[in-house]
Structure formats: structure tokens, C-alpha cells
Scaffold this motif. Sequence first.
Motif, short mmCIF file in Angstrom:
data_model
loop_
_atom_site.label_atom_id
_atom_site.label_comp_id
_atom_site.label_asym_id
_atom_site.label_seq_id
_atom_site.Cartn_x
_atom_site.Cartn_y
_atom_site.Cartn_z
N PRO A 156 19.05 43.66 -5.82
CA PRO A 156 20.33 43.27 -5.21
C PRO A 156 21.50 43.49 -6.17
N ALA A 157 22.65 43.83 -5.62
CA ALA A 157 23.85 44.02 -6.45
C ALA A 157 25.10 43.79 -5.60
N ARG A 158 26.10 43.17 -6.20
CA ARG A 158 27.40 43.10 -5.52
C ARG A 158 28.20 44.33 -5.93
N ILE A 159 28.55 45.14 -4.93
CA ILE A 159 29.31 46.36 -5.22
C ILE A 159 30.63 46.30 -4.46
N ARG A 160 31.70 46.52 -5.19
CA ARG A 160 33.01 46.52 -4.56
C ARG A 160 33.33 47.94 -4.09
N HIS B 109 16.69 43.97 4.92
CA HIS B 109 17.26 43.27 6.08
C HIS B 109 16.77 41.82 6.15
N LEU B 110 15.50 41.60 5.81
CA LEU B 110 14.94 40.23 5.87
C LEU B 110 15.69 39.28 4.94
N GLU B 111 16.38 39.81 3.94
CA GLU B 111 17.20 38.97 3.04
C GLU B 111 18.65 38.95 3.51
N ASN B 112 18.87 39.44 4.73
CA ASN B 112 20.21 39.44 5.32
C ASN B 112 21.19 40.33 4.54
N ILE B 113 20.67 41.44 4.05
CA ILE B 113 21.51 42.44 3.36
C ILE B 113 21.42 43.74 4.18
N TRP B 114 22.58 44.40 4.38
CA TRP B 114 22.66 45.47 5.39
C TRP B 114 23.22 46.76 4.82
N GLN B 115 23.51 46.79 3.53
CA GLN B 115 24.05 48.00 2.90
C GLN B 115 23.22 48.36 1.67
N PHE C 242 38.62 51.35 -10.30
CA PHE C 242 37.83 52.38 -9.61
C PHE C 242 37.59 51.99 -8.14
N ALA C 243 37.44 53.01 -7.28
CA ALA C 243 37.27 52.75 -5.84
C ALA C 243 35.93 52.07 -5.55
N VAL C 244 34.88 52.46 -6.30
CA VAL C 244 33.56 51.86 -6.11
C VAL C 244 33.05 51.43 -7.48
N ALA C 245 32.71 50.15 -7.62
CA ALA C 245 32.25 49.64 -8.92
C ALA C 245 31.47 48.36 -8.71
N PRO C 246 30.58 48.03 -9.63
CA PRO C 246 29.87 46.75 -9.51
C PRO C 246 30.82 45.58 -9.74
N ASP C 247 30.52 44.46 -9.10
CA ASP C 247 31.31 43.24 -9.28
C ASP C 247 30.47 42.33 -10.20
N PHE C 248 30.55 42.56 -11.51
CA PHE C 248 29.70 41.86 -12.46
C PHE C 248 30.20 40.46 -12.76
N ASP C 249 29.28 39.46 -12.75
CA ASP C 249 29.61 38.14 -13.30
C ASP C 249 28.86 37.99 -14.64
N GLU C 250 28.97 36.82 -15.24
CA GLU C 250 28.37 36.66 -16.58
C GLU C 250 26.86 36.82 -16.57
N ASP D 278 36.72 45.47 -0.78
CA ASP D 278 35.65 44.61 -0.28
C ASP D 278 34.44 44.57 -1.21
N VAL D 279 34.04 43.35 -1.58
CA VAL D 279 32.81 43.20 -2.35
C VAL D 279 31.66 43.06 -1.35
N VAL D 280 30.69 43.98 -1.44
CA VAL D 280 29.61 44.03 -0.46
C VAL D 280 28.28 43.77 -1.19
N LEU D 281 27.48 42.86 -0.62
CA LEU D 281 26.15 42.63 -1.18
C LEU D 281 25.26 43.79 -0.74
N MET D 282 24.69 44.49 -1.71
CA MET D 282 23.91 45.69 -1.38
C MET D 282 22.54 45.65 -2.07
N ALA D 283 21.68 46.58 -1.67
CA ALA D 283 20.47 46.87 -2.42
C ALA D 283 20.71 48.19 -3.15
#
Length: 432
Positions: free
Chosen positions: A164-168, A206-212, A294-302, A172-177
Motif C-alpha cells: 500500500p502507498a499514498r500517492i498524490r 479490492h478486498l482492502e477497499n483500495i481501487w487504484q 511534482f504532478a505525481v509523488a508519494p505522500d510520505f509521513d514519518e 488528490d492523495v489516493v490510496l494505491m497499491a
Amino acid sequence: MASSPPGSPTDDENPKPDSNHTDPNPTAIDALARQIQESLAVGNRHRFWETQPVGQFKDLGDSSLPEGPIEAPTPLSEVKPEPYNLPSLYEWSTCDMDDEGTCAEVYALLTNNYVEDDENMFRFNYSKEFLRWALRPPGYFRSWHIGVRVKASRKLVAFITGVPARIRVREDVVLMAEINFLCVHKKLRSKRLAPVMIKEVTRRVHLENIWQAAYTAGIVLPTPVATCRYWHRSLNPKKLIDVGFSRLGPRMTMSRTIRLYKLPDSTTTPGFRKMEANDVAAVTRLLREYLGQFAVAPDFDEHDVEHWLLPQENVIDSFLVESPETHEITDFCSFYTLPSSILNNPNYSLLKAAYSYYNVSMKTPLLQLMNDMLIVAKQKDYDVFNALDVMQNESFLKELKFGPGDGQLHYYLYNYRIRNALKPAELGLVLL
Ligand code: MYA
């Protein structure tokens, strides 16, 4: 995967910034257009990919289509609860990467069957430690580490993974695989196993409710959101030439070539040092601010920074600049370690390669920061330093004597439309 050709021999051991190569980006776009035209011309349809929610070639250039998800999520109760059917001799097997034996099986499958360059001279050799790092980030799902085994022998013959990764994407920050390590044993190729594996990982995501999802590949599929190129900086030119990774340039001798690529013995930036655990907060702040452009980049937390960027021997190396006066952290740079097996060479079996990862230049010029990282990589005995033309990398590649590779790396998004392909410099994302 940082799915790219593991070793892309450069044409010339003496990169001549202005005459040697035309600017790779127009070439990359032309080549992509040609590849798409060819695949459509011979009626070579994408039987599987045409059925998937991805940008389709026929829609290229249609600016009436909206950016964003292609399909809306379906209710979880409508996600198929049982796995897809495999041919009867095979079975699904979730791979526990904590288990030493399983990790060794995955390592062996990939080492013998994963990505090779076009000339079959090199094959990626991801280490077990690397695989554990790549596959167990914060919040990972074991169920997304999917193997296929022969029922009778239990032999592992195919693999695909997601993390899993949050990608902006723009605002929009989108939860993705992030999908990687798709591999089918050489003896089982071209039997349409890959589409079943892709559908199965999709179902489990999809079973984890992630769609991108986000993924990279060396081949053209419908439809790249960006097409990038690897550049290579020789650190050990003699070995690279001996193993056929690069060639001696015209009018070049070995000793002139060695001199051309020589680097200073120690780094030059005052305050340049290895990243440590108590730098995580400062590095997170620096990276978040920098990646915002950048147009597409990870949304990193600590937690992400701690996992993805804290140094781990032979996996990930990270450095930063701490101002000697103010002790402020002003710059950051990193590379990951991905060797390639050298196939069929009597003298060498492993090419030690460093891959540029995330770099942030706020105060120290990026060129100087990267030069210091080349010096460290040389000290640590890497043979070559690779970098994509993403982010601001174009600004140092030629000057630091990187030469363009011959393969391309295409970036893809699943179930997310981008109206026009992005330039490599608009991408702030590096996949392993
Ligand atoms: S990229 C690294 C891929 N691995 C290698 O290159 C290793 C060496 N090669 C192999 O192991 C096999 O050749 C593979 C294909 C397994 C690649 N990405 O089973 P087939 C399509 C996507 O007969 P095989 C990485 O890991 C192909 O176009 N699709 O073929 C990222 C054709 O479909 P269509 C690919 O050669 C992976 C179909 O498969 C790829 O035996 C991202 C043929 O199947 C590829 N690299 O096996 C996966 N290669 O007819 C997508 C071939 O339509 C993730 N194909 O052209 C999508 C998001 C999923 C999650 C969504 C969540 C919401």
C-alpha cells in the motif's frame, strides 16, 4: 518493480554532452508512438488489458475525458470472495516473507526468472534483505504477496506483489497499491498466467477497499502516464567494459577511460553525513515540501520515511547535509542497492549497481549533492550508479558523466486517468 532492463549498455564510454545523443525525451515519445502504432497495425490487440480500467490507446489525446478514477468502487460485498481459478496443476500460495525458507524460495525464483536486459546479458538479483524491505512497509498486507505453486511438488513457479502507498496525483492523495515483482517461471511463459495473477492481486487489493494502483514496466502497455529513461554513471569502467555493460568509446583507451571517470577520495560538502534515526522528522519535512512540486509523488509521513529512507546495509543508503553552523538539515539524497547477475561471463558473476532514489536539494546544489553521492558509492565499491530522468535529475546527468541507457521505463496507473502523458521531470515517484 523498478522494472527496467537491469543493465542497459551505453553506446559510448565517453559521454559527449552535446554531440553524442539527441535529447532523449522527444526520442522516447517518438519511440512510444511508433511502438503503439506497430502493435495496433498488426492487429496485435491487448486481449487482457483492453478489458481493464486503464487508459486505452484509442482514447489517447481525447481531452474530453475527465482526469481521475475510471471506474467507481464497487460495494465490498460485490468483490469476488474466492480466488480466481488457476490451471488444475497449480495452486495459490500466500508468501510469508518473514519466513526464511519462503523468502529464499522467492529470491531463487526471481534470481533465475526475473527481468533481463534485451540482450540477456544481465538479470536483476534483488537480495533477500531488499525483498523484505520492499514488501513490508507500514501497513503492508501479507495477502498481497502472492505465489503460485505446483500442487504436486509445492515448487514456487510464479509471483506477484502489492504494497500500500499514498500517492498524490496533482491535488488528490489516493490510496494505491504499488504492484511489483510479477514473475512467471521461464518454462511457464506465454500461457496467459500473468492476467490471472494480475486479476487475483486486483481482487485482494479490492478486498482492502483500495481501487487504484501504480506500477512500472519496461514494455509498452495501455497506457503509460510517463516514459522515462535510465542513465548510467560508470564507477568501475574497466569491469563494465569487460562484462559488456559498456564499450570503449572511439579514440579512447582503457587508461583514458579510467581517468575520465575518476572521482575524489572523499566528499566535498561540509556537514554531509549518513542519515540517522533522529533525523526522520526533519527529513520528512524536507521531502514533503520538495515533492510538492511534482504532478505525481508519494505522500510520505514519518513512518514511511523511517521505513523507506533510514539506511539499511546493502539495501538503502541515505545522506543529508547538516549545516555546521545552524545544525539545520538542508539537503538529502539516497540510493538503493540492486545488483544484477552477469550471465555467461567467465570472470564476473555480479554487477553491483546503486539506483538514485529520492534527493532533495534546498541549499546545496543538486549537482554537488549527487557528486558526493557518487563518491560514496565509489568508496563502497559499486560498479555503476543509475538514475532515471525523473524529478530534477536532468540537471546533473550529463555534467556528472552519466550516459543514456537503451531501455525505457514506462509508468502506469490502474483505474486512474491522466489526460496527457507527463514529462519525466513532472514525476516525483521512484518504484523499486
Ligand atoms: S514489471 C516486471 C515484469 N516481470 C518481468 O519482466 C520478468 C520476466 N518476465 C516474466 O516473468 C513474464 O514474461 C511475465 C508475463 C510474468 C512478465 N505488466 O502470462 P502471459 C501482459 C503487465 O501469457 P508471460 C512488474 O512487475 C501482456 O501484455 N502486463 O505472459 C509490474 C499480455 O496481456 P495482453 C504484462 O510472458 C507488473 C499478458 O500479460 C506484463 O508468460 C504490473 C500475457 O500473459 C507486465 N510486465 O508472463 C502488473 N508482461 O494480451 C499490472 C506481460 O492484454 C498491475 N503482460 O497484452 C496492474 C494493477 C493491479 C492492481 C490493481 C488494484 C486496484
